[in-house]
Design a protein around this motif. Sequence first.
Motif, PDB file in Angstrom:
ATOM      1  N   GLN A  12       0.851  -1.176   0.000  1.00 36.57           N
ATOM      2  CA  GLN A  12       0.000   0.000   0.000  1.00 36.57           C
ATOM      3  C   GLN A  12       0.890   1.230   0.000  1.00 36.57           C
ATOM      4  O   GLN A  12       1.119   1.873   1.019  1.00 36.57           O
ATOM      5  N   SER A  13       1.385   1.523  -1.189  1.00 39.85           N
ATOM      6  CA  SER A  13       2.332   2.623  -1.354  1.00 39.85           C
ATOM      7  C   SER A  13       1.956   3.423  -2.581  1.00 39.85           C
ATOM      8  O   SER A  13       1.452   2.872  -3.566  1.00 39.85           O
ATOM      9  N   HIS A  14       2.204   4.725  -2.525  1.00 39.93           N
ATOM     10  CA  HIS A  14       1.938   5.600  -3.664  1.00 39.93           C
ATOM     11  C   HIS A  14       3.260   6.066  -4.247  1.00 39.93           C
ATOM     12  O   HIS A  14       4.060   6.724  -3.571  1.00 39.93           O
ATOM     13  N   LEU A  15       3.516   5.697  -5.502  1.00 39.38           N
ATOM     14  CA  LEU A  15       4.723   6.115  -6.190  1.00 39.38           C
ATOM     15  C   LEU A  15       4.376   7.179  -7.213  1.00 39.38           C
ATOM     16  O   LEU A  15       3.362   7.076  -7.904  1.00 39.38           O
ATOM     17  N   GLU A  16       5.215   8.197  -7.319  1.00 36.62           N
ATOM     18  CA  GLU A  16       5.029   9.247  -8.302  1.00 36.62           C
ATOM     19  C   GLU A  16       6.133   9.177  -9.339  1.00 36.62           C
ATOM     20  O   GLU A  16       7.283   8.857  -9.020  1.00 36.62           O
ATOM     21  N   SER A  17       5.776   9.466 -10.592  1.00 33.17           N
ATOM     22  CA  SER A  17       6.758   9.405 -11.678  1.00 33.17           C
ATOM     23  C   SER A  17       6.893  10.768 -12.337  1.00 33.17           C
ATOM     24  O   SER A  17       5.951  11.563 -12.349  1.00 33.17           O
ATOM     25  N   SER A  18       8.068  11.037 -12.888  1.00 31.10           N
ATOM     26  CA  SER A  18       8.289  12.262 -13.652  1.00 31.10           C
ATOM     27  C   SER A  18       9.321  11.973 -14.730  1.00 31.10           C
ATOM     28  O   SER A  18      10.113  11.024 -14.627  1.00 31.10           O
ATOM     29  N   TYR A  19       9.296  12.819 -15.773  1.00 35.45           N
ATOM     30  CA  TYR A  19      10.251  12.667 -16.877  1.00 35.45           C
ATOM     31  C   TYR A  19      10.795  14.053 -17.194  1.00 35.45           C
ATOM     32  O   TYR A  19      10.052  14.945 -17.606  1.00 35.45           O
ATOM     33  N   ALA A  20      12.072  14.226 -16.977  1.00 42.30           N
ATOM     34  CA  ALA A  20      12.683  15.539 -17.126  1.00 42.30           C
ATOM     35  C   ALA A  20      13.001  15.834 -18.583  1.00 42.30           C
ATOM     36  O   ALA A  20      13.052  14.934 -19.431  1.00 42.30           O
ATOM     37  N   ALA A  21      13.257  17.111 -18.857  1.00 42.79           N
ATOM     38  CA  ALA A  21      13.553  17.536 -20.232  1.00 42.79           C
ATOM     39  C   ALA A  21      14.816  16.881 -20.777  1.00 42.79           C
ATOM     40  O   ALA A  21      14.974  16.746 -21.996  1.00 42.79           O
ATOM     41  N   GLN A  28       5.635  12.744 -23.022  1.00 36.71           N
ATOM     42  CA  GLN A  28       4.290  13.202 -23.354  1.00 36.71           C
ATOM     43  C   GLN A  28       4.189  14.724 -23.419  1.00 36.71           C
ATOM     44  O   GLN A  28       3.228  15.244 -23.989  1.00 36.71           O
ATOM     45  N   GLU A  29       5.170  15.440 -22.862  1.00 35.99           N
ATOM     46  CA  GLU A  29       5.184  16.902 -22.930  1.00 35.99           C
ATOM     47  C   GLU A  29       6.100  17.395 -24.045  1.00 35.99           C
ATOM     48  O   GLU A  29       6.339  18.600 -24.162  1.00 35.99           O
ATOM     49  N   PHE A  30       6.610  16.495 -24.867  1.00 36.44           N
ATOM     50  CA  PHE A  30       7.635  16.875 -25.841  1.00 36.44           C
ATOM     51  C   PHE A  30       7.068  17.243 -27.212  1.00 36.44           C
ATOM     52  O   PHE A  30       7.838  17.512 -28.136  1.00 36.44           O
ATOM     53  N   ILE A  31       5.750  17.230 -27.395  1.00 38.98           N
ATOM     54  CA  ILE A  31       5.139  17.647 -28.667  1.00 38.98           C
ATOM     55  C   ILE A  31       4.229  18.835 -28.393  1.00 38.98           C
ATOM     56  O   ILE A  31       3.268  18.727 -27.631  1.00 38.98           O
TER      57      ILE A  31
END
Length: 926
Positions: free
Chosen positions: A554-563, A664-667
């Motif tokens: 029961q854990s919440h993981l967050e993801s991110s993708y840098a420039a 997903q933010e690259f276009i």
Amino acid sequence: MSGCVSTDDSEPQPSDDSPADDEPESTDADPEEPEVPDDIAAMYEHLPAESAVEMEYQLFMFADLDEFESRKELGVEGDIIDAFDDIEFEDANYLTLIRSNGYGSVIGALSGDFDRPEPGTEVGSEGDWRLAEDDQYAFASDDGIAVFAADQSGPQSDSAEAAVDADVESLGASADGVPEAFGRLEDSGFVVFIPDVDGTIFSGIGHEKLRAMAAGFETYPGQQDGTVENEYLLYPADGATIDDDDVSDLLPVIEQGEVLETEIERDDAVYVEAVVEQPLRRDPDAAPDAEIRSSFDPDEGTVEIKHRAGDTIDADELELWIDGERAARQPADRHDEFAAGNTIETEAEPLTAIALRWVDEEETVQYVYVQLIVGEDDFTASYDYDATAVEVTYRGDREADPTKLAVRRERSDGTRPTEQVDTSQETLTAGDTITIGDVELEESIALRPDIPNEPRGAYWTVLHFRASPPRVHFRQREEGVTVTYHGDQELQASEIRVLVDDEPAATQFEDDHETLGGRDSVTLEGVQTGSEVVAEWVEPDEPMEVGSLLVTPQSHLESSYAADGTVSIKHAQGEPIDAANLELRVEGEVADEQFVDDHDTFAEGDTFSTVVEPFVVVSVEWVGAEESTDSTEDDTGEDSASGGVERSIRAGSQTQLVQFVTGQEFIDVGYDPDAGEVELVYVGEPQADPDRLVVQRRGDAAPGGETAIFSEEYDTLTQGDSVVLDDVATDERMQVVLSDDAAAHRAIVHFTPEPRYSFRFDERDGEVIMTYYGEIDRDAEQFRVLVDGEQTEIQPADEYDTVSMEDELELGEFASGVTLVVEWTVPDEPVEVDNHVVLPDAAFAADYDPEAGTVAVTHAGGDALDATHLGIAVQPVTDGLVDWEGADTVTEGDATTIAAPEQPRAVYVVYREGGVLEEIEFGDEP
């Protein structure tokens, strides 16, 4: 097929053009043996015989595409043509489809004047034939011909390959009656042949004298309108003769329209030419905008139909139907116009079917405002698994006549036979039951009134019940695992047994409940991470697993993708996780760098980072301990307490904690409405593979399909690279998606030129605030805000040159009940893209009375409201919104009562079918 799904039991009605004696014209003829058109024969030489694919062909369809202007005119049968992007519709000549397995499998061919098409992904070849597959079909194609095959599970490559195997017997050499049927009906644009009417497709045709049939239509049956001429071939059963009376019995079942005239010829088959008036087309948009409701008064034995609000309707355009027939007294006998406040009252008893229909004969359209079966909510059903029977219980207060009921079965083989209810009871009173036997698990029954299927547009069903195992839902919480019963019928609590790792759980349903109804639950405490929780239904002789849950962290993981291309996974909240149980996967493959390289335990606040290229699918999986248990025997070799239920536990059980697409933010998207162009710009820092991206375009004027426009322009994408899409219509829908099939076409960018639903509205301190949430920045002058058709004092262009995400505009104060409309002015005719109803200031309360089985909703203060503007939803009790009954104007202290036989979860008071005035939640207990 238009008529073959009809269950209309009404007789064909005579018309002024019918023969005077109302009998079909019949002649004996000895026509010449029809010649099979060469193009049809050639297509069937390319399709395998039944024996070659081990199928029973149940329906054959043939379409002469020269009779159609576009693929859309072929209805769903033309969907296959969309798979051939490189074939222009005007270059295709003929389409044939063969259905089997209860409509679940299809094989067919498309022929015409075209070069070898290249649908799907090539998987092989056979001489000049190209073999390919996509997600749905297997293909074999050559110049001028394309064969395709599929079933419910996807492509059927064996069938497609059999079509090009010279050693496999072809359908053309083995078909019984198929080419002859198509040859005889070759003048029809759309032909259907059913070789066995007792098969699983269109079983409603069944007739003891009929063996097979073919039907020819001027165009696709679903597109027919007005008066048409259709033709039929009826093949008699062995030793039977189909006379004119039989034809009159069969045609209303086969043909959905009204048969006006027939001409009959006889040889080996009975050939029928029929003039048919097609039924009126349902069109709710064409009907007057009126709110019409019905109610039943059990004390008086009457149904009242009331016009509550909206357009006035010419009473001559309304039809009242009772039990499938036009009522003796029609609305026009009571009113010249049916306006707000007017009512229509008629006597009714339980199981009476009543419909009010609007008709525009000139435009051949209709709409059913009211359809009601009196007492339709007074029947409940339960399933006896061991007896394979459905028990239907009547709970109504008034006696009902069971002879008015029929049962339609929906069997697993696709057949839908209809039969009379089998009961010795002359009347039904509260508590009486009807037993429907021979119902297997996963089959359904529909209890219906035994009346003609009229008026068209009304659908009569008293009760629909599916014989299915109990349903349970699992939810993992901090306090434990909660198992909730979600079945449709009441069970003894002892019928559901809960196991943890194959052993009975310490807490069972029967510890807390005697019987189980909707949403009864039990909570298991102390279940260890990695354990498997299983619910079994033990009522059958052989217990059946009805649900399971793997207990995960029961854990919440967050993801991110840098420039710069760095993926970061952060443990944001919850229990620590052994890093050895975490796997980072890229495109489904285990990545080189893993959590265990940097951490022993991955706990709250910890971060794991690695570099990953753009436009790939990244996931974090929790992988449990390796297990190989495949039975429930204990160390002694005896079955454990689970009752000997065989179960497969996956080795290395796993669950997905995070999944996302990088980049997903690259276009970025730019839109020029004047030029009709969309520019897609790559703004990422890392180089990217353009082969990973395709563009999809949808819409009436869009080219359709997918375009690899990035890889056509670039070998490698670098920051600033762009592509331009031309001729973009304002209503087009486009998206940039991953091209990899394994990524299931995950979207990177969604874009629609028309900015529908791009605004949000809030009311703060009496003022309406409008906020922009569009996908791209837009010129503020493209928008205008109206109230009652006039522009509001403040417009977007007054505050902004360009509107961007989360830009706010204070529109001012408005009277409650008015509607604000946002229009996009780029098209010649401005388009409404959003609206908002200004809500009145009113509060409501709700109380549930479990003894009375009701919910009382009370106006608790604030503005007086028109009752016709209010709707109430009681979840999960009501089907949509119900009216506020009891007052024309609702003021403080007024209340309305709604039947609620079970504990509600929430009550919603809705204003003008849009804005929620009050949301009242109930706890688990009343």
